[in-house]
Motif scaffolding. Structure first.
Motif, PDB file in Angstrom:
ATOM      1  N   PRO A  59       1.194  -1.485   0.530  1.00 50.66           N
ATOM      2  CA  PRO A  59       0.032   0.283  -0.042  1.00 50.66           C
ATOM      3  C   PRO A  59       1.486   1.014  -0.037  1.00 50.66           C
ATOM      4  CG  PRO A  59       0.096  -1.133   1.657  1.00 50.66           C
ATOM      5  CD  PRO A  59       0.373  -2.239   1.081  1.00 50.66           C
ATOM      6  N   THR A  60       0.416   1.842  -0.525  1.00 47.23           N
ATOM      7  CA  THR A  60       0.911   3.076  -1.138  1.00 47.23           C
ATOM      8  C   THR A  60       1.097   4.582   1.058  1.00 47.23           C
ATOM      9  OG1 THR A  60      -0.882   4.814  -0.951  1.00 47.23           O
ATOM     10  CG2 THR A  60       0.516   4.208  -2.811  1.00 47.23           C
ATOM     11  N   SER A  61       1.906   5.041   0.863  1.00 44.93           N
ATOM     12  CA  SER A  61       2.263   5.755   2.364  1.00 44.93           C
ATOM     13  C   SER A  61       0.739   6.512   2.869  1.00 44.93           C
ATOM     14  CB  SER A  61       2.931   7.121   2.584  1.00 44.93           C
ATOM     15  OG  SER A  61       2.755   7.739   1.383  1.00 44.93           O
ATOM     16  N   THR A  62      -0.448   7.093   1.518  1.00 48.58           N
ATOM     17  CA  THR A  62      -2.008   7.180   1.987  1.00 48.58           C
ATOM     18  C   THR A  62      -2.400   6.256   2.328  1.00 48.58           C
ATOM     19  OG1 THR A  62      -0.472   9.197   0.533  1.00 48.58           O
ATOM     20  CG2 THR A  62      -3.413   9.317   0.354  1.00 48.58           C
ATOM     21  N   GLU A  63      -2.541   5.223   1.337  1.00 48.15           N
ATOM     22  CA  GLU A  63      -3.627   4.356   1.786  1.00 48.15           C
ATOM     23  C   GLU A  63      -3.216   3.539   3.401  1.00 48.15           C
ATOM     24  OE1 GLU A  63      -4.614   2.491  -2.352  1.00 48.15           O
ATOM     25  OE2 GLU A  63      -2.602   1.846  -1.218  1.00 48.15           O
ATOM     26  N   ARG A  64      -1.738   3.333   3.940  1.00 49.30           N
ATOM     27  CA  ARG A  64      -1.512   3.330   5.021  1.00 49.30           C
ATOM     28  C   ARG A  64      -2.156   4.364   5.912  1.00 49.30           C
ATOM     29  NH1 ARG A  64       3.307   1.039   2.609  1.00 49.30           N
ATOM     30  NH2 ARG A  64       4.339   3.042   3.218  1.00 49.30           N
ATOM     31  N   ALA A  65      -1.855   5.921   5.685  1.00 43.36           N
ATOM     32  CA  ALA A  65      -2.549   6.531   6.463  1.00 43.36           C
ATOM     33  C   ALA A  65      -4.012   6.453   7.027  1.00 43.36           C
ATOM     34  CB  ALA A  65      -2.240   7.824   5.975  1.00 43.36           C
ATOM     35  N   LEU A  66      -4.576   6.185   5.559  1.00 44.94           N
ATOM     36  CA  LEU A  66      -6.168   6.489   5.663  1.00 44.94           C
ATOM     37  C   LEU A  66      -6.030   4.746   6.011  1.00 44.94           C
ATOM     38  CD1 LEU A  66      -6.371   7.601   1.925  1.00 44.94           C
ATOM     39  CD2 LEU A  66      -7.518   8.578   4.417  1.00 44.94           C
ATOM     40  N   ASN A  67      -5.970   3.935   6.328  1.00 44.99           N
ATOM     41  CA  ASN A  67      -6.808   2.774   6.413  1.00 44.99           C
ATOM     42  C   ASN A  67      -5.727   2.202   7.706  1.00 44.99           C
ATOM     43  OD1 ASN A  67      -8.481   2.752   4.158  1.00 44.99           O
ATOM     44  ND2 ASN A  67      -6.924   1.662   3.462  1.00 44.99           N
ATOM     45  N   GLY A  68      -4.620   2.776   8.242  1.00 45.37           N
ATOM     46  CA  GLY A  68      -3.773   2.154   8.928  1.00 45.37           C
ATOM     47  C   GLY A  68      -3.122   0.414   8.785  1.00 45.37           C
ATOM     48  N   ASP A  69      -1.847   0.980   9.628  1.00 45.69           N
ATOM     49  CA  ASP A  69      -1.134  -0.557   9.108  1.00 45.69           C
ATOM     50  C   ASP A  69      -1.427  -1.530  10.189  1.00 45.69           C
ATOM     51  OD1 ASP A  69       2.469  -0.700   7.498  1.00 45.69           O
ATOM     52  OD2 ASP A  69       0.881  -1.978   7.662  1.00 45.69           O
ATOM     53  N   ARG A  70      -2.077  -2.612   9.885  1.00 45.52           N
ATOM     54  CA  ARG A  70      -2.527  -3.128  10.856  1.00 45.52           C
ATOM     55  C   ARG A  70      -1.992  -4.272  10.934  1.00 45.52           C
ATOM     56  NH1 ARG A  70      -6.901  -1.420   8.634  1.00 45.52           N
ATOM     57  NH2 ARG A  70      -9.002  -1.217   8.970  1.00 45.52           N
ATOM     58  N   GLY A  71      -1.288  -4.855  10.156  1.00 44.82           N
ATOM     59  CA  GLY A  71      -0.362  -5.495   9.961  1.00 44.82           C
ATOM     60  C   GLY A  71       1.511  -5.142  11.174  1.00 44.82           C
ATOM     61  N   GLU A  72       1.474  -4.166  11.066  1.00 40.50           N
ATOM     62  CA  GLU A  72       2.741  -3.228  11.777  1.00 40.50           C
ATOM     63  C   GLU A  72       1.850  -3.583  13.423  1.00 40.50           C
ATOM     64  OE1 GLU A  72       5.351  -3.413  10.700  1.00 40.50           O
ATOM     65  OE2 GLU A  72       5.105  -3.940   8.339  1.00 40.50           O
ATOM     66  N   GLN A  73       1.125  -3.283  13.781  1.00 35.79           N
ATOM     67  CA  GLN A  73       0.851  -3.441  15.272  1.00 35.79           C
ATOM     68  C   GLN A  73       1.578  -4.534  16.200  1.00 35.79           C
ATOM     69  OE1 GLN A  73      -3.795  -3.016  15.325  1.00 35.79           O
ATOM     70  NE2 GLN A  73      -3.679  -1.107  14.531  1.00 35.79           N
ATOM     71  N   PRO A  74       2.014  -4.207  17.529  1.00 29.54           N
ATOM     72  CA  PRO A  74       2.491  -5.040  18.140  1.00 29.54           C
ATOM     73  C   PRO A  74       1.771  -5.988  19.276  1.00 29.54           C
ATOM     74  CG  PRO A  74       3.447  -2.912  19.039  1.00 29.54           C
ATOM     75  CD  PRO A  74       2.337  -2.899  17.898  1.00 29.54           C
ATOM     76  N   ARG A  75       1.916  -6.646  19.125  1.00 26.24           N
ATOM     77  CA  ARG A  75       1.375  -8.228  20.066  1.00 26.24           C
ATOM     78  C   ARG A  75       1.141  -7.629  21.613  1.00 26.24           C
ATOM     79  NH1 ARG A  75      -1.045 -12.595  18.134  1.00 26.24           N
ATOM     80  NH2 ARG A  75      -1.809 -13.657  20.032  1.00 26.24           N
ATOM     81  N   ARG A  76       0.438  -7.390  21.862  1.00 23.39           N
ATOM     82  CA  ARG A  76       0.197  -7.503  23.486  1.00 23.39           C
ATOM     83  C   ARG A  76       0.398  -8.318  23.815  1.00 23.39           C
ATOM     84  NH1 ARG A  76      -3.967  -6.908  27.945  1.00 23.39           N
ATOM     85  NH2 ARG A  76      -4.809  -8.499  26.840  1.00 23.39           N
ATOM     86  N   ARG A  77       2.020  -8.236  25.000  1.00 22.12           N
ATOM     87  CA  ARG A  77       1.903  -9.063  26.150  1.00 22.12           C
ATOM     88  C   ARG A  77       1.163  -9.315  27.210  1.00 22.12           C
ATOM     89  NH1 ARG A  77       6.538 -11.443  24.605  1.00 22.12           N
ATOM     90  NH2 ARG A  77       7.012 -11.565  27.063  1.00 22.12           N
ATOM     91  N   VAL A  78       1.302 -10.177  27.395  1.00 24.29           N
ATOM     92  CA  VAL A  78      -0.070 -10.921  28.634  1.00 24.29           C
ATOM     93  C   VAL A  78       0.873 -11.077  30.145  1.00 24.29           C
ATOM     94  CG1 VAL A  78      -1.565 -12.420  29.328  1.00 24.29           C
ATOM     95  CG2 VAL A  78      -1.545 -11.672  27.104  1.00 24.29           C
TER      96      VAL A  78
END
Length: 131
Positions: A59-78
């Motif tokens: 995705p372009t930088s504009t698409e990432r800004a509009l949609n968010g980059d869901r694949g880059e979110q860190p996993r929450r540690r428990v």
């Protein structure tokens, strides 16, 4: 060595797939059995990482800004200690009961016999509507 199979059920009829854990002792308190189960589950959760994004077209930088980059979110540690405390509190508050084989374990410090193929059922109690 015992193979302990954990099964989660609810009084509403839901049942999750069983999974097993190897335990070397022949006797443990229910508190220790819960602690080991939670440590295993938390370790597996914390070790899991989302698959890296391998897209042919990025995705372009504009698409990432509009949609968010869901694949880059860190996993929450428990935190396992917090989960253990919550589980003990739920057990004491009758949020669930534990059956080892066909016997209900009533106290966290009760010892349970672990044989070669022991099934431990965590039965979540669902409150009745209006009651």
């Amino acid at each position: 060595m015992a193979t302990v199979t954990f099964v989660d059920e609810s009084t509403a009829g839901a049942r999750t797939p069983a999974w097993a854990l190897q335990i070397f002792e022949e006797r443990l308190t229910l508190r220790e059995l819960i602690r080991r189960r939670i440590h295993q589950e938390v370790a597996e959760h914390n070790a899991a990482s989302p698959e890296p994004r391998r897209l042919l077209v990025q995705p372009t930088s504009t698409e990432r800004a509009l949609n968010g980059d869901r694949g880059e979110q860190p996993r929450r540690r428990v935190d396992p200690q917090r989960q253990i405390a919550l589980a003990e509190q739920a057990f004491r508050g009758n949020g669930f009961v534990v059956l080892v084989g066909d016997r209900q374990v009533e106290e966290l410090d009760d010892e349970v016999d672990l044989r070669r193929d022991t099934e431990v059922t965590f039965l979540k109690l669902v409150p009745l509507v209006g009651g």
